[in-house]
Scaffold this motif. Structure first.
Motif, PDB file in Angstrom:
ATOM      1  N   MET A   1       0.823  -1.204   0.000  1.00 39.45           N
ATOM      2  CA  MET A   1       0.000   0.000   0.000  1.00 39.45           C
ATOM      3  C   MET A   1       0.860   1.257   0.000  1.00 39.45           C
ATOM      4  N   CYS A   2       1.955   1.238   0.756  1.00 40.16           N
ATOM      5  CA  CYS A   2       2.867   2.388   0.750  1.00 40.16           C
ATOM      6  C   CYS A   2       3.463   2.594  -0.638  1.00 40.16           C
ATOM      7  N   SER A   3       3.849   1.499  -1.295  1.00 32.79           N
ATOM      8  CA  SER A   3       4.428   1.615  -2.626  1.00 32.79           C
ATOM      9  C   SER A   3       3.414   2.133  -3.631  1.00 32.79           C
ATOM     10  N   ALA A   4       2.137   1.722  -3.467  1.00 36.58           N
ATOM     11  CA  ALA A   4       1.087   2.238  -4.349  1.00 36.58           C
ATOM     12  C   ALA A   4       0.813   3.709  -4.085  1.00 36.58           C
ATOM     13  N   THR A   5       1.119   4.186  -2.878  1.00 31.63           N
ATOM     14  CA  THR A   5       0.866   5.583  -2.510  1.00 31.63           C
ATOM     15  C   THR A   5       2.083   6.447  -2.780  1.00 31.63           C
TER      16      THR A   5
ATOM     17  N   VAL B   1      -0.054   6.194 -14.746  1.00 33.34           N
ATOM     18  CA  VAL B   1       1.013   5.492 -15.457  1.00 33.34           C
ATOM     19  C   VAL B   1       1.771   6.461 -16.361  1.00 33.34           C
ATOM     20  N   VAL B   2       1.040   7.357 -17.032  1.00 30.93           N
ATOM     21  CA  VAL B   2       1.691   8.373 -17.857  1.00 30.93           C
ATOM     22  C   VAL B   2       2.561   9.285 -16.995  1.00 30.93           C
ATOM     23  N   ALA B   3       2.010   9.730 -15.859  1.00 28.53           N
ATOM     24  CA  ALA B   3       2.758  10.622 -14.974  1.00 28.53           C
ATOM     25  C   ALA B   3       4.031   9.958 -14.462  1.00 28.53           C
ATOM     26  N   TYR B   4       3.952   8.685 -14.125  1.00 26.42           N
ATOM     27  CA  TYR B   4       5.138   7.990 -13.631  1.00 26.42           C
ATOM     28  C   TYR B   4       6.180   7.843 -14.738  1.00 26.42           C
ATOM     29  N   THR B   5       5.728   7.643 -15.966  1.00 25.88           N
ATOM     30  CA  THR B   5       6.666   7.564 -17.085  1.00 25.88           C
ATOM     31  C   THR B   5       7.335   8.913 -17.316  1.00 25.88           C
ATOM     32  N   VAL B   6       6.555   9.999 -17.235  1.00 23.48           N
ATOM     33  CA  VAL B   6       7.129  11.346 -17.346  1.00 23.48           C
ATOM     34  C   VAL B   6       8.140  11.583 -16.229  1.00 23.48           C
TER      35      VAL B   6
ATOM     36  N   VAL C   1      12.388  -3.256 -17.829  1.00 19.29           N
ATOM     37  CA  VAL C   1      11.930  -3.240 -16.440  1.00 19.29           C
ATOM     38  C   VAL C   1      10.420  -3.024 -16.321  1.00 19.29           C
ATOM     39  N   MET C   2       9.915  -1.930 -16.873  1.00 17.85           N
ATOM     40  CA  MET C   2       8.531  -1.526 -16.621  1.00 17.85           C
ATOM     41  C   MET C   2       7.522  -2.504 -17.217  1.00 17.85           C
ATOM     42  N   LEU C   3       7.735  -2.918 -18.448  1.00 18.30           N
ATOM     43  CA  LEU C   3       6.814  -3.863 -19.078  1.00 18.30           C
ATOM     44  C   LEU C   3       6.843  -5.234 -18.403  1.00 18.30           C
ATOM     45  N   PRO C   4       8.007  -5.840 -18.159  1.00 17.91           N
ATOM     46  CA  PRO C   4       8.003  -7.149 -17.480  1.00 17.91           C
ATOM     47  C   PRO C   4       7.379  -7.115 -16.092  1.00 17.91           C
ATOM     48  N   LEU C   5       7.664  -6.069 -15.293  1.00 22.21           N
ATOM     49  CA  LEU C   5       7.058  -5.982 -13.967  1.00 22.21           C
ATOM     50  C   LEU C   5       5.538  -5.902 -14.049  1.00 22.21           C
ATOM     51  N   SER C   6       5.031  -5.215 -15.069  1.00 25.49           N
ATOM     52  CA  SER C   6       3.588  -5.001 -15.191  1.00 25.49           C
ATOM     53  C   SER C   6       2.838  -6.255 -15.605  1.00 25.49           C
TER      54      SER C   6
ATOM     55  N   MET D   1       8.993   0.664  -9.034  1.00 31.88           N
ATOM     56  CA  MET D   1       8.264  -0.319  -8.242  1.00 31.88           C
ATOM     57  C   MET D   1       6.770   0.025  -8.147  1.00 31.88           C
ATOM     58  N   ALA D   2       6.437   1.334  -8.163  1.00 32.52           N
ATOM     59  CA  ALA D   2       5.037   1.751  -8.071  1.00 32.52           C
ATOM     60  C   ALA D   2       4.329   1.689  -9.426  1.00 32.52           C
ATOM     61  N   TYR D   3       5.079   1.723 -10.498  1.00 34.76           N
ATOM     62  CA  TYR D   3       4.498   1.743 -11.846  1.00 34.76           C
ATOM     63  C   TYR D   3       3.531   0.580 -12.091  1.00 34.76           C
ATOM     64  N   PRO D   4       3.933  -0.683 -11.858  1.00 37.59           N
ATOM     65  CA  PRO D   4       2.994  -1.793 -12.148  1.00 37.59           C
ATOM     66  C   PRO D   4       1.777  -1.805 -11.234  1.00 37.59           C
ATOM     67  N   LEU D   5       1.876  -1.193 -10.040  1.00 33.72           N
ATOM     68  CA  LEU D   5       0.731  -1.174  -9.139  1.00 33.72           C
ATOM     69  C   LEU D   5      -0.405  -0.322  -9.693  1.00 33.72           C
TER      70      LEU D   5
END
Length: 466
Positions: free
Chosen positions: A30-34, A112-117, A153-158, A305-309
Motif C-alpha cells: 500500500m505504501c508503494s502504491a501511494t 502510469v503516464v505521470a510515472y513515465t514522465v 523493467v517496466m513492461l516485465p514488472l507489469s 516499483m510503483a508503476y505496475p501497481l
C-alpha cells in the motif's frame, strides 16, 4: 442468461478483530502504491499554500484517505463484492457503474503516464552530468534510456498476475523513497545553515490564491491508493475489514511522515523556485549537490516499483469492460470466491502491452508531471477515491455512519471531495489555457539547454557561496 449487472444481495462477513497483527507485506504494498512520483511535486504544492497551511492540508488529506479506505473495506465486507465497479452497480445501477469504470481507467492510465514522465525527468539531469556524458556521449537522450527501461523493467514488472507478487519489491521501493527523503532533508539543512537569509527566512507560512487551489489536487493525488485496496483486501487471508484498517493506518502514517519531510525540506531549501519537480532544483555537477546523485536513483527505483501497481487496476477494469458478458465476470462472488477472477495470460499480456506502450508514447509529449497530477487528482482521484467511498457508506448504512458524528464525517468527505474536485480542476484548466506554449526548440536543444543551465548555475553558485 443472467444479467451480468445483477449482483447478489449483501452478505455480511465476520468482523474479526486483528489486534496488532497487520500484514506488513500488504502495508509496504500500500505504501508503494501511494508513495511515488507524487512526492516530487509536494514541495511545489506546499510553496503554493505556505508551510503551515500546506502541512495542515497534507495531514487532513491523510486522515481523509484512511477514512475513505475504512468506508470502502466496510462496504466490501458487508456485500462480499470485490471491486469499485461491482459496488457501484450494486448500489447505484449500471450507468453509474460504467462512469466509475471510465474514471478508474482515466485515473490509473493518467498515473502510469505521470510515472513515465517522472522517470524521464529524473533521467534528464543525470544524463546532463559531465561524467555521464564522457562515458555515454552527448547523443544519448532521455527518450533512448526511457525506452530501454520500459522494455527491460517496466513492461516485465507489469505482467505480474497479482499484487501479492510485489510485496518484496514494494518494501525495496519504500526504502528507496526514504533515502530520497533523507537526502533532500540533509541538503536543505546544510543550505539553511550556510545561508539562512536565502532559504528558511524566505518561507511563507500561509498563502492564498488560485495556485493553492489547484495544488490541493496534488495532495489528493499523492495519497491516492484506494484503487488498489479492493485487490489487496481480496488477497488477505481471510479478507477482514479490521485487518485492512490496521494496514491502512500504518501505511498512511508512514506516507504522511515521508511527504511532510520532503515537502517541508524541498520548500525550505528552494523557497523562490516554482519547479513542479523538486529534483529539477538540483545541479548534480555542483559540489554541494553531488550527494544528491544517489537519491535520483532511489526515486527512480521507487517509481519503477510503483508503476505496475497502477497498471494492475487499469488492466483489470479494461478486462471487465471487454468481457462483461463472459462467465468469469458475471459469476457471483459466492460461487467464484472472494476476489477478482484472474485474467487469462494471453489477454493479460496484450492489455499490459497496450496500457504501458500507450503511456510511453503519450509521456514523450506531456509538458510536466504537475499538470497530470492536478488533472488526475481533481477529477478521477477525487471522484473514485473520496466521493464514492462516502456514497457507499451512506447507501449501505455502515456502522461508521450511524452516529451523528459519523454522518457528519461521511457528509464532509463527500462534499469536500466534490468542492475540491470542481475548484481545483477549474483553476488548473484556466492556468493551462492562459499559459503560452514555449517556442520550438532547435535540434540540439538538450545540449544548449544544459550549457545555459550550467552557466546560470555557476553564476548562482558563486553568488550564493561567495
Amino acid at each position: 442468461s443472467r444479467d451480468p449487472f445483477q449482483l447478489p444481495a449483501p452478505a455480511v462477513l465476520p468482523a474479526k478483530a486483528s489486534g496488532g497483527g497487520a500484514d506488513w507485506g500488504t502495508v509496504f504494498t500500500m505504501c508503494s502504491a501511494t508513495l511515488g512520483a507524487g512526492a516530487l511535486s509536494l514541495p511545489y504544492a506546499i510553496s503554493q499554500m505556505g508551510l503551515l497551511l500546506g502541512l495542515g492540508l497534507l495531514a487532513a488529506t491523510a486522515c481523509a484517505t484512511h477514512y475513505s479506505i475504512s468506508l470502502l473495506v466496510g462496504a466490501m465486507g458487508a456485500t462480499r463484492l470485490h471491486s469499485f465497479e461491482e459496488l457501484t452497480v450494486h448500489a447505484f445501477g449500471q450507468r453509474v457503474g460504467v462512469l466509475v469504470e471510465v474514471a478508474i481507467i482515466a485515473f490509473c492510465f493518467g498515473t502510469v503516464v505521470a510515472y513515465t514522465v517522472a522517470i524521464g525527468d529524473i533521467l534528464e539531469p543525470v544524463l546532463a552530468m559531465r561524467s555521464v556524458q564522457r562515458h555515454l556521449g552527448h547523443d544519448v537522450l532521455k527518450q533512448h534510456v526511457l525506452f530501454v527501461l520500459w522494455l527491460v523493467v517496466m513492461l516485465p514488472l507489469s505482467l505480474a498476475e497479482s499484487l501479492s507478487a510485489f510485496e518484496a519489491s514494494s518494501a525495496f521501493g519504500v526504502l528507496s523513497l526514504l533515502y530520497l527523503v533523507l537526502s533532500v532533508a540533509y541538503h536543505a539543512a546544510a543550505d539553511c545553515s550556510r545561508n539562512p537569509q536565502e532559504t528558511i527566512q524566505q518561507v511563507e507560512l500561509a498563502r492564498f490564491g488560485p495556485s493553492g487551489l489547484s495544488s490541493l489536487a496534488i495532495l489528493l493525488f499523492a495519497f491516492t491508493c484506494q484503487v488498489n485496496v479492493p485487490s489487496m483486501f481480496a488477497e488477505l487471508q481471510p479478507p477482514n475489514p479490521a485487518t485492512m484498517r490496521h494496514i491502512s493506518r500504518r501505511a498512511v502514517l508512514l506516507c504522511l511522515g515521508c511527504y511532510a519531510l520532503i515537502g517541508t525540506a524541498g520548500y525550505v531549501n528552494f523557497p523562490h523556485k516554482r519547479e513542479s519537480n523538486v529534483l529539477s532544483n538540483y545541479e548534480l555537477d555542483e559540489p554541494h549537490s553531488r550527494m544528491m546523485a544517489p537519491s535520483f536513483g532511489a526515486i527512480a527505483l521507487t517509481v519503477l516499483m510503483a508503476y505496475p501497481l497502477n497498471v494492475f487496476p487499469c488492466r483489470y477494469t479494461l478486462d471487465v469492460i471487454l468481457s462483461r458478458s463472459a462467465a468469469n465476470w458475471s459469476s457471483s462472488p459466492s460461487s467464484a470466491g472472494f476476489g477478482p477472477t484472474p485474467i487469462p495470460p494471453r489477454r493479460r499480456a496484450l492489455l499490459t502491452l497496450l496500457i504501458t506502450g500507450a503511456s510511453l508514447l503519450i509521456a514523450l509529449f506531456v509538458p510536466g508531471i504537475n499538470i497530470v497530477f492536478q488533472l488526475m487528482g481533481g477529477t478521477a482521484s477525487a471522484f473514485v477515491c473520496f466521493i464514492l467511498p462516502a456514497a457507499f457508506a451512506w447507501h449501505y448504512d455502515l456502522p461508521e455512519v450511524r452516529s451523528r458524528a459519523g454522518k457528519l464525517a461521511c457528509a464532509s468527505l463527500f462534499l469536500v471531495g466534490c468542492a475540491v474536485s470542481v475548484l481545483s480542476t477549474t483553476v488548473t484548466l484556466a492556468e493551462m489555457a492562459s499559459t503560452r506554449p514555449p517556442p520550438p526548440a532547435p535540434p540540439s536543444r538538450l545540449h544548449h539547454h544544459l550549457f545555459d543551465d550550467r552557466h546560470d548555475s555557476h553564476h548562482h553558485y558563486d553568488s550564493y557561496y561567495g
